[in-house]
Write a protein that holds these residues in place. Sequence first.
Motif, PDB file in Angstrom:
ATOM      1  N   ASP A 158       0.885  -1.179   0.066  1.00 56.51           N
ATOM      2  CA  ASP A 158       0.245   0.062   0.046  1.00 56.51           C
ATOM      3  C   ASP A 158       0.756   1.355   0.096  1.00 56.51           C
ATOM      4  O   ASP A 158       1.161   1.929   0.930  1.00 56.51           O
ATOM      5  N   GLU A 160       0.335   4.230  -1.229  1.00 53.82           N
ATOM      6  CA  GLU A 160      -0.168   5.469  -0.953  1.00 53.82           C
ATOM      7  C   GLU A 160      -0.117   5.620   0.379  1.00 53.82           C
ATOM      8  O   GLU A 160       0.259   6.838   1.159  1.00 53.82           O
ATOM      9  N   SER A 188       2.751   2.016 -11.445  1.00 51.65           N
ATOM     10  CA  SER A 188       1.522   2.277 -10.233  1.00 51.65           C
ATOM     11  C   SER A 188       2.359   2.477  -8.822  1.00 51.65           C
ATOM     12  O   SER A 188       1.585   3.307  -8.275  1.00 51.65           O
ATOM     13  N   ASP A 192       1.327   5.671  -6.747  1.00 50.34           N
ATOM     14  CA  ASP A 192       0.698   5.610  -5.658  1.00 50.34           C
ATOM     15  C   ASP A 192       1.260   6.285  -4.461  1.00 50.34           C
ATOM     16  O   ASP A 192       0.786   7.055  -3.480  1.00 50.34           O
ATOM     17  N   TYR A 327      -3.823  -5.319  -0.411  1.00 48.69           N
ATOM     18  CA  TYR A 327      -2.867  -4.355  -0.282  1.00 48.69           C
ATOM     19  C   TYR A 327      -2.164  -4.624   1.152  1.00 48.69           C
ATOM     20  O   TYR A 327      -2.912  -4.274   2.015  1.00 48.69           O
TER      21      TYR A 327
END
Length: 342
Positions: A158, A160, A188, A192, A327
């Motif tokens: 994860d 982000e 990606s 992110d 995630y």
Amino acid sequence: MTLKTIAESLGVSVKTVSRALAGKDSVGEELRSRIRAEAERLGYVPNSMARSLVSGAAMTLGMVITHPANPFYALLISAVEERCRANGYSLLLMVTEEDLETEREAAEALLRWGVDGAVVIPVQEGAEHWQRLRDSGVPIVLVNRGLDGFECDFVGVDHERGAHEAVSHLIDTGASAVYLLEEDVPFSSAADRRAGFHRALAERGLPVHDGTVMLVPPSVRGRRVQPWEPGAAYECAQQLVSGIEPGAAVLTGSDYFALGLYRALSERGIDVPGQVTVIGHGDLPFAAYLQPALASVRPPADDIGARAADLLFERIQGSTAPASNIYLAPELRIRASAGGDD
């Protein structure tokens, strides 16, 4: 040594030896122990090719990664290989070096080898070759990077959340401005991290202006893309630190970028963490031994590799559940560069 050798040595049938070594309940515990002890004494090694012909499975997983030098991927490989060993499988490893044509060749090779499943870190420039592999009956689990329009199991970091937590910490501990030194790639994972960075700034009312985000171009050698170059980060960081104000902070998309940033700051006589605080990404082995020790966002590589392999084995065993999209949260390791004690 063969099953027949063991059978003749103990005066039992080949079928009994085969069942005992396969752990079948039809063989009593005392006889199974004798057979296994004799197999070990004789140095018997199962013929995996013959076993594959009988079972109709290759007993092999494929794994496709982009960069073998990335410590994160090294941990992934170890975790997947451990799960393979526990399930009696072998692991076939292929490397793409971020090159689409090499990735297509890897997908074709996995199809020729007849692997039972594949763990894939994609280049993210197309999914047709992976679709062809899956259409042939080979389940695929994507790791760390998704593929638009390609529906399959995914396990990743994860990013982000990790960037958001890091920036929030920097602001909450007094940073008046936060900058991002990120890799300039269409992946990606990088996108992110940028999203988490911007969300944290917006939540705390800090502005984003020209120069807030600096993108480090990857080095290209032939067809190979070389990301995470400290030298390239150093060149970008020179521009960044030329106007950086005391009390600012920098988040880097890689601990390697932090190396370049450290040098640029040192050459300007800027103290870390006295004047500028820094957090990296990756928590690579050298991070804790820099001066000052580098705070970093640590991805759960072991857990990601294990979850990806477990999902793959579930598919191999016939699971028809909807595709998983998992995630896993990274861990923020606070050290001296971000106000920590160590």
